[in-house]
Design an enzyme around this catalytic site. Sequence first.
Site, short mmCIF file in Angstrom:
data_model
loop_
_atom_site.label_atom_id
_atom_site.label_comp_id
_atom_site.label_asym_id
_atom_site.label_seq_id
_atom_site.Cartn_x
_atom_site.Cartn_y
_atom_site.Cartn_z
CG ASP A 84 17.79 -7.11 2.03
OD1 ASP A 84 19.01 -6.69 1.48
OD2 ASP A 84 17.73 -7.55 2.92
CE1 TYR A 87 16.80 -11.27 2.08
CE2 TYR A 87 14.93 -10.76 0.75
CZ TYR A 87 15.60 -10.84 2.00
OH TYR A 87 15.23 -9.56 2.75
CG HIS A 225 18.22 -6.42 11.29
ND1 HIS A 225 17.37 -6.75 10.23
CD2 HIS A 225 19.18 -6.95 11.09
CE1 HIS A 225 17.78 -7.64 9.49
NE2 HIS A 225 18.96 -7.96 10.03
CG HIS A 251 17.81 -4.09 7.62
ND1 HIS A 251 18.35 -5.22 6.91
CD2 HIS A 251 18.59 -3.67 8.70
CE1 HIS A 251 19.55 -5.32 7.60
NE2 HIS A 251 19.72 -4.71 8.49
CG ASP A 252 14.07 -4.90 11.88
OD1 ASP A 252 14.79 -5.72 11.96
OD2 ASP A 252 14.06 -4.03 12.63
#
Length: 336
Positions: A84, A87, A225, A251-252
């Site tokens: 990620d 964004y 998540h 991710h988290d």
Amino acid sequence: MASSLNQRVLFPVVFVAGVFCLLVTPSIAELPRFKHPAKAQQSLNLLVVGDWGRKGTYNQSLVAHQMGIVGDKLNIDFVISTGDNFYEDGLKGVDDPAFYESFVDIYTAPSLQKTWYSVLGNHDYRGDVEAQLSPILRQKDSKWLCMRSFILDGEMVEFFFVDTTPFVDAYFTDPGEHIYDWEGVIPRLAYLSELLKDVDSSLAQSKAKWKMVVGHHTINSAGHHGNTEELKQLLVPILEANNVDAYINGHDHCLEHIIDKNSGIHFLTSGGGSKAWRGDVKPWNTEELKLYYDGQGFMSIQITKSNADIIFYDVFGNALHRWSISKERNIATWIE
């Protein structure tokens, strides 16, 4: 960029069965390999950060500043990005100004001008994936290196970077308003089968003292998540069979350390590079959960042949949690 492909795969029954049927066939491909020699004293120092690319907002710039300070103190060899990277929807192309606004112009500290070994996250798949993988970006900033899956050979340690987004069934069956760039992934079953074979084979052949796997998605997490069931069913058996020491992910949007009580694998979440989710935590076995911090920050790892020392830092550079894994004694020790 490929259009949204609403390819429905019945996970876990049909999909998992299909993958393991294909796993019987020997793989002829090999994961790309990069070498990063250890220092003369046989050590490697690195930082890990994920979920960061927000043009400096949500404290991204503050985290970057502290990374520069810690990176200088530790004389780091490289940085790992757990995905990620940009964004909300990846990069639009190789000339997207977000590459400068979220990366080049943010991580400016001298200590951070080392190679950033990066994987893709689910938000990156919402943009032009090939743009992030393009050597053109490396020409713009030589520290950038991003691939779907690859191996980083650090002599006594090998890092196995795994493209985890295509494992997640919901991105295919229920993408909602999001459009994912699946070019290079479809047909999905063949892609994942080949990837799992390559990861398994590479781990089995590895002679490194330490074996660590890097992916974007969580496997075990008390965060927003939570667990990624597709990875637990398909990737975890490979990690356990090949005595992997740690799985590193983002991710988290938190900092987290879980030690699986059965396998002993360390699950290390470093997803606090910018926006964090305050108070978003699920119950977890306290014997396994060593750290859960719902703020921004990053992680350092110092590796020698005998020890891997892990430290999590908050946005102010404070050390939140320290842990040392001893290879010689095969134990993990809380050192704070």
